[in-house]
Write an enzyme that holds these catalytic residues in place. Sequence first.
Site, mmCIF file in Angstrom:
data_model
loop_
_atom_site.group_PDB
_atom_site.id
_atom_site.type_symbol
_atom_site.label_atom_id
_atom_site.label_comp_id
_atom_site.label_asym_id
_atom_site.label_seq_id
_atom_site.Cartn_x
_atom_site.Cartn_y
_atom_site.Cartn_z
ATOM 1 N N ARG A 162 -50.933 47.298 79.012
ATOM 2 C CA ARG A 162 -52.284 47.413 78.448
ATOM 3 C C ARG A 162 -52.638 48.877 78.216
ATOM 4 N NH1 ARG A 162 -58.128 44.880 80.385
ATOM 5 N NH2 ARG A 162 -57.621 45.712 82.440
ATOM 6 N N ASP A 444 -63.499 47.212 89.203
ATOM 7 C CA ASP A 444 -62.900 48.127 88.227
ATOM 8 C C ASP A 444 -63.937 48.451 87.160
ATOM 9 O OD1 ASP A 444 -63.109 45.857 86.673
ATOM 10 O OD2 ASP A 444 -60.961 45.579 86.371
#
Length: 552
Positions: A162, A444
Amino acid sequence: MSVPVSMELSPPPSGLEAEYETLFTTDCLLFLHELISTFNEEVDQVLQLRVTRKVNLDLSGDLPNFLESTTHIRRDPAWRVLPVPPRLQRRHVDIGDLAPCDTQCFIKALQSPAQGIQVDFDDGNCPTYYNQIKGIHNVYKAVHNHLPNVPHISQAPVLMLRPRAWNMVEHNMMVEGREAPGPLFDFGLLMFHCGRTLFENKSGPFFYLSKMESFMEARLWNKIFLWTQHKLGLPLGSIKATVLIENVLASFEMEEILYELRDHSAGLNCGIWDYSASFVNKFGHRQAFLLPDRSKYVNMEKRFLRTYMDLLVQTCHRRGALATGGMAALLLPQDSLSDSYKRVLATVTRLKLMEINAGVDGFMVYDLSLIEPMQKLFKLHTEGDNQLHQLRNDITVTPDDLLSMPSGGVTLYGLKHNISVGVLFINAWLSGVGHFFYRGQVEDSATAEISRSQVWQWIRHQTQLEDDSRVVSKQLVTDLTKEVMMELRASCHIVGAKQRLHTAADIFLEVVLKRDFPEFITTYLNQEHTFLSSQRAGQVEALDEDTPQSKM
């Protein structure tokens, strides 16, 4: 190493000289220069398109809808995405948020029984120069079998790489007088050094594409894939990518996104917090889109999220694409006999079973201890490698479904929790870390986005607390931030850490008190003087000793 004319590259971070030399070869720099200079203008165009759409929505007061101009794509029943390679057919349980700069965590993930790993340079990663080079070099080592005690790349969990999203830039590389787009820096390095080896081992190259807002962005990625495959001598369709649908505007263009990437699609993914935060990003100033307390009133069972997941599964399966669910952020307690362990496992099981019943082909967990229980859950409730046969013809999703805000208010607990998560995320970033642990789960940038978005919106609409009817105001949020700081400081035993926490609180208040909503907290921080100067001073490296580290 010879740097091309019109390219500038910062010297290596301290301690990464060898990794830097391995990655930034003359041939690689020429490749990066050509990649970035070829697509720079089109990157600008898709970002300008985002701004234009937002302005048009604001000025008109309109709401998004399925596009008239692409009706022919949605109505054509014939087209399908190309089938994915065998290693992507079974995607039951991936590990999410795995920042590869953390070598030990990366090795443990590679040794695990998971089907795949979300190798994360985005939400779960803090994109310091150190972390990017260390992380990409660790991927290079994994792909070329240079990491100790891990399976061959053809046998290890599949690497789902990613790169950063379009809103991020790489400060340490200039091409033709401009900072490089973060995703092209990451993607280019990964493809140049790992693409062919992954392809030859039938294990990639596979990517996650995050924060996509329109099919035009998918079209750009498809062009990048075609160009890269041609340059590196890889066959058409070698690259496969899963697109994260984490923006409300993209949910109206899912078929078009699949269509643009039909030769390179590994399906679509749905999450909860970035997607929910996008409502504040796009419509947060509108009273009708006031999002209630996420700790009490927002979950995947609510209409706007449930129908989004249903539509994603229906869209994917109709076109032969895989549909994957979000990440279980909860962490299992150490004692497997304790009541709290059983409670957490039951909660994760209930939520993930809901996704399985909706027809998803897989999802993610953060805690490695959840991999096997969740694989067993799939085995128990599904047959075969995936659920592509579940076409979900039983549902019809309307724009009203996708835009229906859940009812509910704001609690003092929820407000303080959002403040804590926001402050602690900024604190983690200032430590060079992209995720942290708080109250039994991993946090996150996605949870930081929803946290600071809600606080900004509640101030903007002068929302009343359920508890005592106090209005959420600048003064109340400032006072509660001081209160939260007292609680958080109690666990800080290092002078520098206390100072950094104060700085994080100051930045958090800056963000939530802005007149206009800052689009992404990561963009804001990545351009923030404190973060940049801490990097320049060499204070930020991959893992700060006084920051709580991974449970894995």
